[in-house]
Design an enzyme around this catalytic site. Structure first.
Site, PDB file in Angstrom:
ATOM      1  N   HIS A 116       0.815  -1.286   0.041  1.00  0.00           N
ATOM      2  CA  HIS A 116      -0.073  -0.057  -0.143  1.00  0.00           C
ATOM      3  C   HIS A 116       0.979   1.456   0.006  1.00  0.00           C
ATOM      4  O   HIS A 116       1.999   1.263   0.256  1.00  0.00           O
ATOM      5  CB  HIS A 116      -0.907   0.147   1.167  1.00  0.00           C
ATOM      6  CG  HIS A 116      -0.183  -0.158   2.628  1.00  0.00           C
ATOM      7  ND1 HIS A 116       0.365  -1.031   3.229  1.00  0.00           N
ATOM      8  CD2 HIS A 116       0.246   1.080   3.541  1.00  0.00           C
ATOM      9  CE1 HIS A 116       0.736  -0.986   4.369  1.00  0.00           C
ATOM     10  NE2 HIS A 116       0.836   0.662   4.229  1.00  0.00           N
ATOM     11  N   GLU A 150      -3.251   3.580   2.852  1.00  0.00           N
ATOM     12  CA  GLU A 150      -3.461   3.531   4.369  1.00  0.00           C
ATOM     13  C   GLU A 150      -3.272   5.293   4.726  1.00  0.00           C
ATOM     14  O   GLU A 150      -2.126   5.776   4.417  1.00  0.00           O
ATOM     15  CB  GLU A 150      -2.234   2.884   5.051  1.00  0.00           C
ATOM     16  CG  GLU A 150      -2.386   3.101   6.520  1.00  0.00           C
ATOM     17  CD  GLU A 150      -1.169   2.413   7.410  1.00  0.00           C
ATOM     18  OE1 GLU A 150      -1.195   1.983   8.388  1.00  0.00           O
ATOM     19  OE2 GLU A 150      -0.111   1.933   6.654  1.00  0.00           O
TER      20      GLU A 150
END
Length: 129
Positions: free
Chosen positions: A76, A124
């Site tokens: 991510h 995130e």
């Protein structure tokens, strides 16, 4: 000594990706059209490399509108924001996908959330004061 410049991801719809990352407060920094190679590069971020900020390079290969397999190796992107819950609501209101609501990380106190861009790349969100 080196410096981290950017991460490149391939996208199937450049405008949808720009709209999504705009919800996170990023902006287009540079664009390069390469007709002979049939692709477009757009660098996005909060500030350019000259300001000491890393960027994301969105690569759109013309005609590759079916998308790409994200794969299992990519994890991510991480983006620091002042208010994770508010950013989650902004992404949701903008039509983005929220995959983990705002809340403390397991076994900790840092507030995080996860959202996905139009191509399924995970971002995130980490709360920063």
């Amino acid at each position: 000594m080196g410096s981290y410049l950017h991460t490149m991801v391939r996208v199937r719809n450049l405008e949808a990706s720009l709209d999504f990352y705009g919800l996170l407060g990023m902006r287009e920094l540079r664009r390069r059209e390469v007709p002979e190679g049939k692709y477009t590069l757009v660098f996005i971020g909060y500030a350019d490399n000259a300001a000491g900020q890393a960027e994301i390079e969105l690569t759109y290969n013309w005609g590759q509108d079916d998308g790409y397999d994200v794969g299992t190796g990519f994890g991510h992107f991480a983006v620091g924001v002042a208010d994770v819950a508010a950013m989650v609501e902004k992404v949701r209101a903008g039509g983005g996908k929220v995959t983990r609501e705002a809340g403390p990380v397991k076994f900790g106190t840092t507030v995080i959330a996860f959202v996905e861009d139009p191509d399924g790349y995970k971002i995130e969100l980490i709360q920063r004061s």
